[in-house]
Design an enzyme around this catalytic site. Structure first.
Site, mmCIF file in Angstrom:
data_model
loop_
_atom_site.group_PDB
_atom_site.id
_atom_site.type_symbol
_atom_site.label_atom_id
_atom_site.label_comp_id
_atom_site.label_asym_id
_atom_site.label_seq_id
_atom_site.Cartn_x
_atom_site.Cartn_y
_atom_site.Cartn_z
ATOM 1 N N ARG A 153 0.864 -1.196 0.000
ATOM 2 C CA ARG A 153 0.000 0.000 0.000
ATOM 3 C C ARG A 153 0.894 1.237 0.000
ATOM 4 O O ARG A 153 1.680 1.428 0.940
ATOM 5 C CB ARG A 153 -0.898 -0.009 1.245
ATOM 6 C CG ARG A 153 -1.720 1.252 1.424
ATOM 7 C CD ARG A 153 -2.616 1.137 2.650
ATOM 8 N NE ARG A 153 -3.465 2.292 2.811
ATOM 9 C CZ ARG A 153 -3.328 3.241 3.749
ATOM 10 N NH1 ARG A 153 -2.338 3.164 4.635
ATOM 11 N NH2 ARG A 153 -4.163 4.239 3.819
ATOM 12 N N HIS B 73 -2.970 11.079 0.391
ATOM 13 C CA HIS B 73 -2.482 10.841 1.753
ATOM 14 C C HIS B 73 -1.870 12.155 2.242
ATOM 15 O O HIS B 73 -0.687 12.239 2.543
ATOM 16 C CB HIS B 73 -1.476 9.684 1.778
ATOM 17 C CG HIS B 73 -1.309 9.036 3.123
ATOM 18 N ND1 HIS B 73 -1.519 7.690 3.336
ATOM 19 C CD2 HIS B 73 -0.960 9.545 4.329
ATOM 20 C CE1 HIS B 73 -1.286 7.404 4.620
ATOM 21 N NE2 HIS B 73 -0.940 8.522 5.238
ATOM 22 N N GLU C 223 -7.793 8.619 5.891
ATOM 23 C CA GLU C 223 -8.055 9.199 7.218
ATOM 24 C C GLU C 223 -8.531 10.649 7.189
ATOM 25 O O GLU C 223 -7.853 11.541 7.729
ATOM 26 C CB GLU C 223 -6.793 9.109 8.088
ATOM 27 C CG GLU C 223 -6.394 7.719 8.474
ATOM 28 C CD GLU C 223 -5.449 7.678 9.703
ATOM 29 O OE1 GLU C 223 -5.078 8.758 10.196
ATOM 30 O OE2 GLU C 223 -5.135 6.581 10.155
ATOM 31 N N ASN D 77 -8.287 1.842 9.335
ATOM 32 C CA ASN D 77 -7.034 2.089 10.062
ATOM 33 C C ASN D 77 -7.332 2.048 11.549
ATOM 34 O O ASN D 77 -8.240 2.744 12.019
ATOM 35 C CB ASN D 77 -6.455 3.469 9.720
ATOM 36 C CG ASN D 77 -5.862 3.516 8.321
ATOM 37 O OD1 ASN D 77 -5.949 2.563 7.567
ATOM 38 N ND2 ASN D 77 -5.261 4.645 7.980
ATOM 39 N N TYR E 83 -5.275 1.398 15.567
ATOM 40 C CA TYR E 83 -4.026 1.150 16.290
ATOM 41 C C TYR E 83 -4.232 0.721 17.740
ATOM 42 O O TYR E 83 -3.450 -0.014 18.288
ATOM 43 C CB TYR E 83 -3.155 2.410 16.266
ATOM 44 C CG TYR E 83 -2.531 2.655 14.902
ATOM 45 C CD1 TYR E 83 -1.270 2.170 14.611
ATOM 46 C CD2 TYR E 83 -3.220 3.330 13.899
ATOM 47 C CE1 TYR E 83 -0.692 2.359 13.362
ATOM 48 C CE2 TYR E 83 -2.656 3.527 12.648
ATOM 49 C CZ TYR E 83 -1.390 3.039 12.385
ATOM 50 O OH TYR E 83 -0.829 3.220 11.147
ATOM 51 N N GLU F 126 -4.386 -0.055 7.850
ATOM 52 C CA GLU F 126 -3.256 0.309 8.717
ATOM 53 C C GLU F 126 -3.453 -0.267 10.098
ATOM 54 O O GLU F 126 -4.542 -0.174 10.680
ATOM 55 C CB GLU F 126 -3.119 1.832 8.878
ATOM 56 C CG GLU F 126 -2.381 2.509 7.777
ATOM 57 C CD GLU F 126 -2.167 4.003 8.037
ATOM 58 O OE1 GLU F 126 -2.015 4.411 9.207
ATOM 59 O OE2 GLU F 126 -2.166 4.743 7.047
#
Ligand code: NOJ
Length: 508
Positions: free
Chosen positions: A109, A154, A199, A340, A342, A411
């Site tokens: 990616r 991005h 995002e 995404n 985390y 992500e």
């Protein structure tokens, strides 16, 4: 397992027997967990143009809003860092592809730098060196049987478009469509996976914080305008592809949305309401118009922002209205859901009626308290703690709320200060894959694949201090040598066997 069956009748008088029983219990749990990846599951890792390419002003590339921001910082603070060279992937992309190949990845990616292709953002000049660069990268990937997964935006908007109003102006819808058409035309014969924006929840902060490009100070207003325009631009590009390219190119187009999983702190209705409000303001803002059956912004957002705007004496809501045409046009513009994620939070409703004053997104959302369990191991930045349960729950939430949409985790990764023997990254990845497999095998969520952030160390939007890379980049070396961390070896073994090694699994 015979031993497991025997367990129930085990006599546990002596210490040795107790230990044996415990060991068997752990083994039985692991045996019960399905650690195999489904057929066709895609392993990947990612980067983004501004964070790795360097070559910021060579070979015809135009200036981006991140070039402008980091250079402005540097002029007042000589210790500030830029991505002028970064990992120099513009010249060393073959080494990145080799790294991806050594990991056994199915896809890589990366993002395309809009100002590298269109230095002014519009079609007045198409930079041939920019087109060549991405052709070379894509061809090198294909030669190594690695699929390109391309992010169109991005965060590195051409500065020239910013000067014309940037994402807060609706001119961006046409310009983004022109740019996307060019990408499909030049690269769509080989690129089958596209995401439009990465995002939006992060890059709208460029309209309330000086820290983030373009650093416009318009809290409670700018972010809503930006979101409105990028949702329209996303839909335009989805329809463009469907009508003019998909028949021949047979690819998929979607968007990448981010949120760390918000779990209600207690089962109280107040904590549930706070969590729902938080989810709808931070995720539903972008997901509801695209993935829900009704389309449009979440009702709770429309209502709260309209009420606040009225109380502020404004003639209309600060949240723009789509109108029926755009609601229908945006709804359903996806081929998958790019996620995404985390970490996780506990969310509660604060025990106070105090509210801060001023116009802001936070005041529109209303009071919520976000906390993390201090026992969750901490990464090298704040609010980054290890809590893999959130991945399974977030996958289920998206699947339950958006009609079982197939998810691609775009992500997920661990941040530290750059240890080569990165045992915490290994633990993070293996246990996040395990949580993902639980979502697949136990919750029946369709998960297409997973992309580790990041393939190599990157410029983390301000500094190089915090690292996510499976490969280290030596920034002191003019050649920017890449070197595999311990986690790279473990990932290579996983992609080879398509199964998780039990040795790194947490014992719950
Ligand atoms: C979000 C962004 O997409 C990426 O650019 C960033 O480096 C990582 N997550 C880590 O913060």
């Amino acid at each position: 397992m015979k031993a497991c069956e025997a367990l129930s009748s085990a006599q546990t008088g002596a210490t040795m027997q107790v230990l044996l029983v415990l060991a068997l219990l752990v083994a039985c749990r692991a045996a019960a967990r399905n650690l195999s990846f489904p057929q066709g599951f895609m392993f990947g890792a990612g980067t983004a143009a501004y964070q790795v390419e360097g070559a910021w002003n060579t070979s015809g590339k135009g200036e981006s809003i991140w070039d402008r921001l980091t250079h402005a910082r540097l002029s007042s603070d000589p210790s500030a860092e830029t991505a002028d060279v970064a990992a120099d992937s513009y010249h060393r992309y073959r080494e990145d592809v080799l790294a991806a190949k050594n990991l056994g990845l199915d896809f890589y990616r990366f993002s395309i730098s809009w100002p590298r292709i269109l230095p002014k953002g519009d079609l007045s000049f198409v930079n041939p060196d920019g087109i060549n660069y991405y052709n070379n990268l894509i061809n090198e990937l294909k030669r190594n049987n690695i699929e390109p997964l391309v992010t169109m935006y991005h965060w590195d908007l051409p500065q020239h478009l910013q000067d014309l109003g940037g994402l807060a102006s609706d001119i961006i819808i046409d310009y983004f469509e022109d740019y996307a058409r060019l990408l499909f035309t030049h690269f769509g014969d080989r690129v089958k996976w596209w995401t439009t924006f990465n995002e939006p929840l992060s890059f709208v902060t460029g309209y309330s914080s000086a820290w983030f490009a373009p650093g416009v100070d318009a809290p409670g207003v700018g972010g809503y305008l930006v979101a409105h325009n990028i949702l329209k631009a996303h839909a335009r590009v989805y329809h463009l592809y469907r009508q003019h390219f998909r028949g021949e190119q047979k690819g998929k187009v979607s968007i990448t949305l981010n949120l760390n999983y918000p779990q209600p702190k207690t089962s109280s209705p107040a904590d549930h309401d706070a969590t729902e409000r938080y989810l709808q303001f931070n995720l539903g803002w972008f997901a509801h118009p695209i993935y829900s059956s009704e389309g449009d912004y979440p009702a709770i957002m429309k209502e709260r922002i309209a009420n606040n705007s009225r109380a502020e004496g404004l003639p209309r809501s600060r949240l723009p209205e789509f109108g029926e045409h755009w609601v229908k046009y945006i709804r359903g513009t996806h081929d998958f859901y790019g996620m995404n994620i985390y970490s996780s939070y506990y969310v509660s409703a604060p025990n106070t009626s105090e509210t801060s004053s001023g116009i802001s997104f936070a005041n529109d959302m209303g009071p919520v308290l976000l906390e993390q369990d201090p026992s969750w191991p901490a990464g090298s930045i704040s609010n980054f703690r290890y809590a893999p349960f959130g991945l399974r729950k977030m996958l289920k939430w998206v699947s339950d709320n958006y009609h079982g949409v197939p998810v691609l985790v775009t992500e997920n990764g661990w941040v530290d200060r750059g240890e080569m023997n990165d045992s915490m990254r290994i633990r993070y990845l293996v246990n996040h894959y395990a949580a993902l497999l639980d979502a697949v095998h136990l919750d029946h969520v369709t998960v297409l694949g997973h992309s580790v952030w990041s393939l190599i160390d990157t410029f983390e939007w301000g500094s190089y201090e915090n690292k996510y890379g499976l490969y280290r980049v030596d920034y002191k070396d003019p050649r920017r040598a890449r070197q595999a961390r311990a986690s790279a070896e473990v990932l290579a073994a996983i992609t080879r066997t398509r199964r998780l090694p039990e040795q790194y699994l947490d014992q719950e």
